[in-house]
Design a protein around this motif. Structure first.
Motif, mmCIF file in Angstrom:
data_model
loop_
_atom_site.group_PDB
_atom_site.id
_atom_site.type_symbol
_atom_site.label_atom_id
_atom_site.label_comp_id
_atom_site.label_asym_id
_atom_site.label_seq_id
_atom_site.Cartn_x
_atom_site.Cartn_y
_atom_site.Cartn_z
ATOM 1 N N ASN A 1 0.891 -1.288 -0.079
ATOM 2 C CA ASN A 1 -0.004 0.073 -0.026
ATOM 3 C C ASN A 1 0.801 1.124 -0.028
ATOM 4 O O ASN A 1 2.172 1.113 -0.179
ATOM 5 N N GLU A 2 0.131 2.505 0.173
ATOM 6 C CA GLU A 2 1.165 3.562 0.031
ATOM 7 C C GLU A 2 2.023 3.714 1.289
ATOM 8 O O GLU A 2 3.060 4.807 1.163
ATOM 9 N N HIS A 3 2.074 2.822 2.328
ATOM 10 C CA HIS A 3 2.998 3.145 3.359
ATOM 11 C C HIS A 3 4.077 2.005 3.217
ATOM 12 O O HIS A 3 4.998 1.993 4.126
ATOM 13 N N HIS A 4 4.027 1.354 2.181
ATOM 14 C CA HIS A 4 5.282 0.231 1.983
ATOM 15 C C HIS A 4 6.239 1.029 1.699
ATOM 16 O O HIS A 4 6.251 1.899 1.067
ATOM 17 N N ARG B 1 6.956 4.021 -1.059
ATOM 18 C CA ARG B 1 7.389 5.581 -0.587
ATOM 19 C C ARG B 1 8.371 5.789 -1.522
ATOM 20 O O ARG B 1 8.803 7.080 -1.835
ATOM 21 N N TRP C 1 13.650 8.358 7.829
ATOM 22 C CA TRP C 1 12.622 7.707 7.448
ATOM 23 C C TRP C 1 12.312 8.438 6.183
ATOM 24 O O TRP C 1 11.543 7.461 5.373
ATOM 25 N N ASP D 1 11.552 3.755 9.724
ATOM 26 C CA ASP D 1 11.204 4.257 10.741
ATOM 27 C C ASP D 1 11.892 4.151 12.170
ATOM 28 O O ASP D 1 12.149 2.809 12.392
#
Length: 441
Positions: free
Chosen positions: A80-83, A87, A259, A317
Motif C-alpha cells: 500500500n502507500e505506506h510500504h 514511498r 525515514w 521508521d
C-alpha cells in the motif's frame, strides 16, 4: 617543469581538484611542511577523479544494504502507500517531476502577471525587466532537473530498481489522479544548503558545537580511550551531524537513521558522487528575497567530503527499524527530532530501549508538534515522563556556554536556533531549542 604546491597533510579532496585543472602540469610535486617528505605524482595520475575513487564497503554497510533491499521487496508486508518501496517510488517520481511541476507553477505566475495593467507592465519592464525573471527561472529549473535526474539515476542503481518499474508506478499514480509531491522534493533539496553547504554553517553552528562538546565530555569521562562508542542519530536528514561526529577523536561508530525517502535518495547520491555540484534551491519561492540574484543564486555542495566508511545510514521508521537493537548504543542524539513524532511516547520508549544501561541521550531541538500527534507534552511533562522511565538529567554533563536554564534545577537549557535554509532571506525562523544530556539507568 615542476609545479610545486604545499599541502599540510595529504588531502585527497584537495588533490582531486588539483588534478582536475584544465591544463595540468606534466609533473606535480606536493610538499608537506617537512622538506624531506615529498610526494611526486606523475602524469599518469591525472586519470583519477573524485568520481571514480572507489571504496570497498565495510562489513556493516554490506549487511545493512542486504537488509534494506529485503525490507524494500514487494513481498515484505502489505502493499500500500505506506510500504517502503511505494514511498521510495513516490520519491523517485517526485524528483523526476521536479521540472514539470515547477514549470507549471511558473506558467501560473505568468498568467497572474497578465492581470497587471498595460501601464504597470510598461513600468515594470522598463525599470527592472520583470519578464526576464520568468526566463531566468525557467532556465534554472532545467539545470535543477538535470541534478534531480542524476539523483534518480543513482537511486535506481543503488536500490536495484528498474526504470520500467518507476515508469509503471508513475503511469498508475497519474491515472489515479495523484500528483507527484512537489513540496517534499523542494524541502529535501533545501536541506542540501543546511547540511552540506558553506551557507548553512550559521544554522549548523547553533547546535553542533554543544552536541559535540557533550559527546566528547561523555567519552572522556566515562569510557576508555580505545573503546569505539556506538552513536545513533534518528531523524538524521542528510546526515551532516553524523559525519561531523565521525571525525572526532576518540572514534565513534556512527549510525544515521532517516525515514524520509526524499532525504535518503539525496544522501545516496552524496555517498556515490564525490565531485561538487550546484543546486539553485530558492527559485521555487518568490517571497522574502533581498535581491533577484539572491533568489537565482547557485549553492555549491558538498562543502566538505563525506566520511562514507565511518557513517552508516539505516533507512526506515525509528521505532520499528531498530526493534532488535536492545541495549546496543552508548549514545542516542536527537537533533530537531523528538517533536516530529506521531507518538512521542514511542520515540521515548525506543530511545530508552536501544541505549545501554548507563548510556546517554543528548537532545537539541524545539517542541513544534505536527498536525495530528497522539500526545503533545510540554517541556516539563517530557522531563517528568523521561525521569519516570529511568532517565536522569545532569547539569554537569552540559558544556559551559550552552544556553540558559529553561526550568530551574532540571538540567535543561534553552538557546536560540535558526531554521530557514536561506541566510540571505528577509525572514528568519528561530526556536528556543532545548538542550539536555540525560543518562539511562
Amino acid at each position: 617543469m615542476w609545479t610545486t604546491i604545499w599541502m599540510f597533510g595529504f588531502n585527497p579532496w584537495l588533490l582531486s581538484h588539483v588534478l582536475a585543472l584544465e591544463e595540468p602540469a606534466q609533473h606535480l610535486e606536493i610538499n608537506p611542511p617537512h622538506p624531506q617528505q615529498v610526494y611526486r605524482i606523475q602524469q599518469t595520475v591525472f586519470t583519477l577523479t573524485e568520481n571514480n575513487m572507489s571504496q570497498t564497503p565495510t562489513a556493516r554497510h554490506v549487511t545493512e544494504k542486504k537488509s534494506l533491499l529485503q525490507r524494500l521487496a514487494r513481498t515484505q508486508g502489505r502493499w500500500n502507500e505506506h510500504h517502503p518501496r511505494h514511498r521510495l517510488l513516490e520519491a523517485l517520481r517526485g524528483f523526476s517531476s521536479y521540472g514539470e511541476n515547477n514549470l507549471a507553477e511558473l506558467n501560473r505566475l505568468k498568467d497572474l502577471y497578465r492581470h497587471a495593467s498595460k501601464q504597470q507592465k510598461a513600468l515594470l519592464e522598463s525599470t527592472i525587466n520583470y519578464s526576464s525573471k520568468f526566463t531566468s527561472i525557467s532556465d534554472l529549473v532545467v539545470k535543477n532537473q538535470d541534478l534531480c535526474d542524476a539523483i534518480v539515476r543513482n537511486a535506481l542503481d543503488f536500490y536495484h530498481i528498474d526504470r520500467a518499474e518507476l515508469e509503471r508506478h508513475t503511469r498508475g499514480m497519474t491515472a489515479a489522479g495523484r500528483p507527484a509531491d512537489k513540496v517534499s522534493v523542494s524541502q529535501a533539496l533545501k536541506h542540501l544548503v543546511r547540511d552540506w553547504s558553506a551557507q548553512g554553517a550559521s544554522e549548523r553552528d547553533a547546535a553542533y558545537p554543544c552536541i559535540v562538546k557533550a559527546l566528547e565530555g561523555i567519552a572522556k569521562r566515562y569510557y576508555h580511550h580505545d573503546q569505539r562508542l556506538n552513536v545513533l542519530l534518528p531523524g538524521a536528514g542528510l546526515g551532516r551531524l553524523g559525519h561531523e561526529i565521525s571525525q572526532l577523536t576518540p572514534k565513534f561508530e556512527v549510525t544515521n537513521n532517516e525515514w524520509s525517502a526524499y532525504q535518503n535518495i539525496i544522501y545516496r547520491f552524496l555517498e556515490a558522487n564525490r565531485q561538487q555540484n550546484t543546486i539553485r534551491p530558492f527559485i521555487d519561492t518568490w517571497s522574502h528575497h533581498k535581491t533577484t540574484p539572491n533568489m537565482l543564486r547557485g549553492v555549491p555542495f558538498p562543502d566538505t567530503p563525506l566520511n562514507v566508511d565511518d557513517v552508516l545510514l539505516v533507512e526506515g521508521d525509528f521505532t520499528t527499524t531498530f526493534s532488535r537493537e536492545t541495549g546496543y548504543y552508548d549514545v542516542v542524539i536527537t537533533h530537531f527530532f523528538i517533536d516530529t513524532a506521531r507518538n512521542l511516547m514511542s520515540y521515548l520508549d525506543t530511545i530508552h530501549r536501544v541505549l545501554k544501561k548507563g548510556g546517554y541521550w543528548i537532545n537539541f531541538g524545539p517542541l513544534l508538534y505536527g498536525s495530528a500527534p497522539f500526545v503533545q507534552l510540554s517541556l516539563e511533562e517530557v522531563l517528568v515522563v523521561a525521569e519516570a522511565m529511568g532517565f536522569s538529567f545532569s547539569v554537569g554533563d552540559v558544556p559551559q556556554g550552552c544556553g540558559l536554564e529553561s526550568l530551574e534545577g532540571k538540567g535543561v537549557f534553552g538557546m536560540e536556533a535558526r531554521y530557514g535554509f536561506d541566510e540571505r532571506a528577509l525572514t528568519r525562523n528561530a526556536y528556543d531549542a532545548q538542550f539536555w544530556v540525560a543518562q539511562r539507568w
